[in-house]
Design an enzyme around this catalytic site. Structure first.
Site, PDB file in Angstrom:
ATOM      1  N   HIS A  20       0.879  -1.361  -0.137  1.00  0.00           N
ATOM      2  CA  HIS A  20       0.055  -0.088  -0.164  1.00  0.00           C
ATOM      3  C   HIS A  20       0.757   1.279   0.085  1.00  0.00           C
ATOM      4  O   HIS A  20       2.074   1.258   0.368  1.00  0.00           O
ATOM      5  CB  HIS A  20      -0.892  -0.124   1.236  1.00  0.00           C
ATOM      6  N   GLU A  93      -2.194  -7.577   6.907  1.00  0.00           N
ATOM      7  CA  GLU A  93      -0.734  -7.314   7.533  1.00  0.00           C
ATOM      8  C   GLU A  93      -0.723  -8.387   8.796  1.00  0.00           C
ATOM      9  O   GLU A  93      -1.719  -8.842   9.277  1.00  0.00           O
ATOM     10  CB  GLU A  93      -0.385  -6.004   8.216  1.00  0.00           C
TER      11      GLU A  93
END
Length: 222
Positions: A20, A93
């Site tokens: 990201h 994550e």
């Protein structure tokens, strides 16, 4: 590597992995984990630059972590490619437990023993407060990437995710053990290309950043 012109082996899947774009917490060196932090202004610019870089590539599908920072990064490319980014929780994550929301310095100060084990990359160490061990995290990421590759044999897909996920993906392809120090960059919004042949992962290109003015790698073990 020109992925637009390179024919696909019908038994292989090529994956472009993108971390990201930048968030305020990246700039502050603050652990995000499963906390939902949006892109900052730099990250939004990076997402648009990534979309321009990938606009002429052919993707069969786009998958993204369901956290906002990944979905925001995927959105411009999805529009450019006329696809919908598919939110995929398994691409999140690593869960950092009680470390989430702390800077690396704060985590080291508050949890010195746990931080030492984290920095040492002990595969069986789980963060206090319900976090994942490297072994559990790596199993989750290996499973979801293999599953996506199996769905898209002979095709190319885009996966927008997080730094820890890219760490595991690179190790799958390079055979670098979980406990070994990281010797490769993981940059916000850079392009990383892997190939899966049905049995093994292969590294094609890593940390391509020609489309970015700058990119951050604030992660530990660099």
């Amino acid at each position: 590597m020109d992925t637009r012109k390179q024919a696909q082996n019908p038994h292989h899947c090529r994956i472009c992995l993108v971390r990201h774009g930048e968030t305020l917490w990246n700039a502050e060196r603050r652990l995000q984990g499963h906390l939902d932090v949006p892109l900052n202004e730099v990250g939004l610019v990076q997402a648009e630059a990534t979309a321009r870089s990938l606009a002429e590539h052919r993707f069969a599908a786009i998958y993204a972590s369901d956290l906002t920072r990944a979905l925001q990064t995927a959105a411009p490319t999805a529009r450019a490619c006329r696809l919908e980014a598919r939110p995929t929780p398994a691409l999140r994550e690593r869960h950092y437990g009680a470390f989430q929301g702390l800077t690396y310095a704060e985590a080291a100060d508050r949890y010195p023993d746990a931080y030492h084990r984290f920095k040492a990359r002990e595969p069986e160490f789980s963060f206090p407060g319900g976090g994942e061990s490297l072994l559990v995290f790596a199993a989750r990421i290996g499973s979801v990437l293999t599953d996506l590759a199996g769905r898209h044999r002979g095709e190319q897909i885009l996966v927008v995710t997080h730094g820890g996920v890219l760490d595991i993906a690179h190790r799958l392809a390079s055979r670098l053990p979980l406990e070994a120090p990281r010797d490769f960059p993981i940059l916000n919004a850079a392009l990383n290309w892997l190939d899966y042949d049905g049995e093994d992962w292969h590294l094609l290109a890593w940390a391509e950043q020609h489309h970015l003015e700058s990119a951050r790698d604030e992660l530990p073990n660099a």
